[in-house]
Design an enzyme around this catalytic site. Structure first.
Site, PDB file in Angstrom:
ATOM      1  N   ARG A 114      11.461  -2.032   0.245  1.00 38.77           N
ATOM      2  CA  ARG A 114      12.909  -1.829   0.323  1.00 38.77           C
ATOM      3  C   ARG A 114      13.586  -1.689  -1.039  1.00 38.77           C
ATOM      4  NH1 ARG A 114      11.566  -4.442   5.077  1.00 38.77           N
ATOM      5  NH2 ARG A 114      10.013  -5.297   3.686  1.00 38.77           N
ATOM      6  N   THR A 115      13.335  -2.673  -1.907  1.00 35.56           N
ATOM      7  CA  THR A 115      14.093  -2.703  -3.170  1.00 35.56           C
ATOM      8  C   THR A 115      13.767  -1.487  -4.026  1.00 35.56           C
ATOM      9  OG1 THR A 115      13.996  -5.106  -3.048  1.00 35.56           O
ATOM     10  CG2 THR A 115      14.683  -4.162  -5.143  1.00 35.56           C
ATOM     11  N   LYS A 144      -4.779  -1.382 -17.575  1.00 35.10           N
ATOM     12  CA  LYS A 144      -5.649  -1.403 -18.767  1.00 35.10           C
ATOM     13  C   LYS A 144      -5.270  -2.545 -19.688  1.00 35.10           C
ATOM     14  CE  LYS A 144      -6.042   3.650 -18.709  1.00 35.10           C
ATOM     15  NZ  LYS A 144      -5.593   4.854 -19.409  1.00 35.10           N
ATOM     16  N   ARG A 160      10.931  -5.366 -11.689  1.00 37.33           N
ATOM     17  CA  ARG A 160      10.480  -6.514 -10.878  1.00 37.33           C
ATOM     18  C   ARG A 160       9.215  -7.074 -11.517  1.00 37.33           C
ATOM     19  NH1 ARG A 160       9.921  -6.864  -4.398  1.00 37.33           N
ATOM     20  NH2 ARG A 160      12.145  -7.231  -4.697  1.00 37.33           N
ATOM     21  N   HIS A 194      17.436 -12.429  -7.827  1.00 38.63           N
ATOM     22  CA  HIS A 194      17.332 -11.120  -7.175  1.00 38.63           C
ATOM     23  C   HIS A 194      18.765 -10.678  -6.864  1.00 38.63           C
ATOM     24  CE1 HIS A 194      15.904  -7.810  -4.982  1.00 38.63           C
ATOM     25  NE2 HIS A 194      15.138  -8.387  -4.079  1.00 38.63           N
TER      26      HIS A 194
HETATM   27  C1  NCD Z   1      12.509 -10.241  -1.214  1.00 38.68           C
HETATM   28  C2  NCD Z   1      11.890 -10.315  -2.586  1.00 38.68           C
HETATM   29  O1  NCD Z   1      11.029  -9.542  -2.957  1.00 38.68           O
HETATM   30  O2  NCD Z   1      12.315 -11.220  -3.281  1.00 38.68           O
HETATM   31  N1  NCD Z   1      12.342  -9.023  -0.574  1.00 38.68           N
HETATM   32  C3  NCD Z   1      13.164  -7.998  -0.874  1.00 38.68           C
HETATM   33  O3  NCD Z   1      13.479  -7.735  -2.008  1.00 38.68           O
HETATM   34  N2  NCD Z   1      13.637  -7.301   0.165  1.00 38.68           N
HETATM   35  C4  NCD Z   1      12.129 -11.370  -0.368  1.00 38.68           C
HETATM   36  C5  NCD Z   1      10.673 -11.568  -0.051  1.00 38.68           C
HETATM   37  O4  NCD Z   1       9.782 -10.937  -0.595  1.00 38.68           O
HETATM   38  O5  NCD Z   1      10.420 -12.412   0.799  1.00 38.68           O
END
Ligand code: NCD
Length: 307
Positions: free
Chosen positions: A57-58, A85, A107, A135
């Site tokens: 999703r993100t 690597k 991320r 987040h």
């Molecule tokens: C979340 C994350 O990665 O922190 N998911 C997301 O971004 N939609 C929550 C999760 O992974 O449980």
């Protein structure tokens, strides 16, 4: 917000949250109207998505958000880049910077990684999740979804349920929701609750019933099996019985309770299928709102917003 890196909700002002929510409303209209979605707000800007942890999703929504606004967006997957690597985070960031990008959406599994990036490179950094720390775009899309349904934020009771200890979503939600005047209740097994937690406007419960009774919103968290250390987690059956959100438990909440989950879901563990697909669930809508909110964030930080 022009030129501002987005690291967490802690340093977001109420005015900035409002700016994002208002801009997201306009962006959502553009997504929903169908047809040509391509705007030119970010024409000539380059954005790199740098993801060291899995994401559906993100990552996709940041990529589409940038593209809908006319930016060039490239996604780097840690599994198919020089990261395998052994290239360090610093060198990877420097390499991306040298290519002339304007923003890096990042991320990483380490808490503080996004903040560190702001210290080693010049492009704007947007934190798309750093370990259990923050987040921010998820918290903003949670607020947006709640406000779209309830017409307000202040005064609402929200229960955040599950693996609070490992959840960057819970941390960012706590900052964002308390700033907007919501009453936040956290619930989970003792081993998955933060040990020394004191926060104005937040109550912590070791049982779910107190947290969800009368709740206007329930945000169900994923049990993050990949971040667990041995011994923290009861058996899945035990967890589902004590904390799982199912129809029977929902009766304790307000009649028009709104169900959220950031995804991905462990169905039958933290949430039952019937709840995921019931009419009070906005889980699918959160995904669409995620694109709108990320468009708003990119437009405000890279372009200063619609002028
Ligand atoms: C979340 C994350 O990665 O922190 N998911 C997301 O971004 N939609 C929550 C999760 O992974 O449980």
């Amino acid at each position: 917000m022009l030129g501002k890196s987005i690291i967490g909700m802690k340093n977001f002002s109420v005015e900035e949250i409002r700016l994002v929510l208002n801009a997201a409303r306009k962006m959502k209209q553009i997504i929903k109207r169908g047809g040509d979605k391509k705007l030119s707000n970010l024409r000539g800007k380059a954005i790199v998505n740098l993801f060291y942890e899995p994401s559906t999703r993100t990552r996709t929504s940041f990529e589409l958000a940038g593209k809908y606004l006319g930016a060039d967006v490239v996604s780097i997957n840690s599994g198919t880049s020089s990261i395998v690597k052994g290239e360090s985070l610093r060198d990877t960031l420097k390499t991306i910077e040298a290519m002339g990008v304007d923003a890096i959406v990042m991320r990483h599994k380490a808490e503080g990684a996004a903040d560190y990036a702001t210290q080693v490179v010049k492009p704007m950094i947007i934190n798309a999740g750093d370990g259990a720390h923050a987040h921010p775009s998820q918290a903003l899309l949670d607020l947006f979804t709640i406000e779209q349904h309830k017409g307000r934020l202040a005064g609402l009771k929200v229960a955040i349920v599950g693996d609070i200890l490992h959840s960057r979503v819970a941390r960012s939600d706590v900052y964002a929701m308390t700033k907007m005047g919501m009453e936040v209740h956290l619930a989970g097994p003792k081993t998955l609750l933060p040990r020394f937690f004191k926060f104005d406007g937040v109550k912590v419960h070791e049982d779910i019933e107190h947290a969800i009774t009368g709740a206007d919103v329930i945000n169900v968290l994923r049990i993050q099996l990949e971040r667990q250390q041995a011994g923290l987690f009861p058996s899945t059956r035990e967890y589902a019985r004590a904390f799982g959100i199912n129809n029977e438990r929902l009766r304790l909440a307000a009649e028009d309770v709104l169900i959220l989950h950031p995804g991905p879901q462990n169905k039958g563990l933290e949430i039952s299928s019937e709840v995921t697909y019931c009419e009070r669930s906005a889980i699918q809508e959160q995904v669409q709102n995620g694109v709108a909110v990320r468009m708003a964030l990119l437009d405000l930080t890279l372009n200063g917003g619609v002028k």
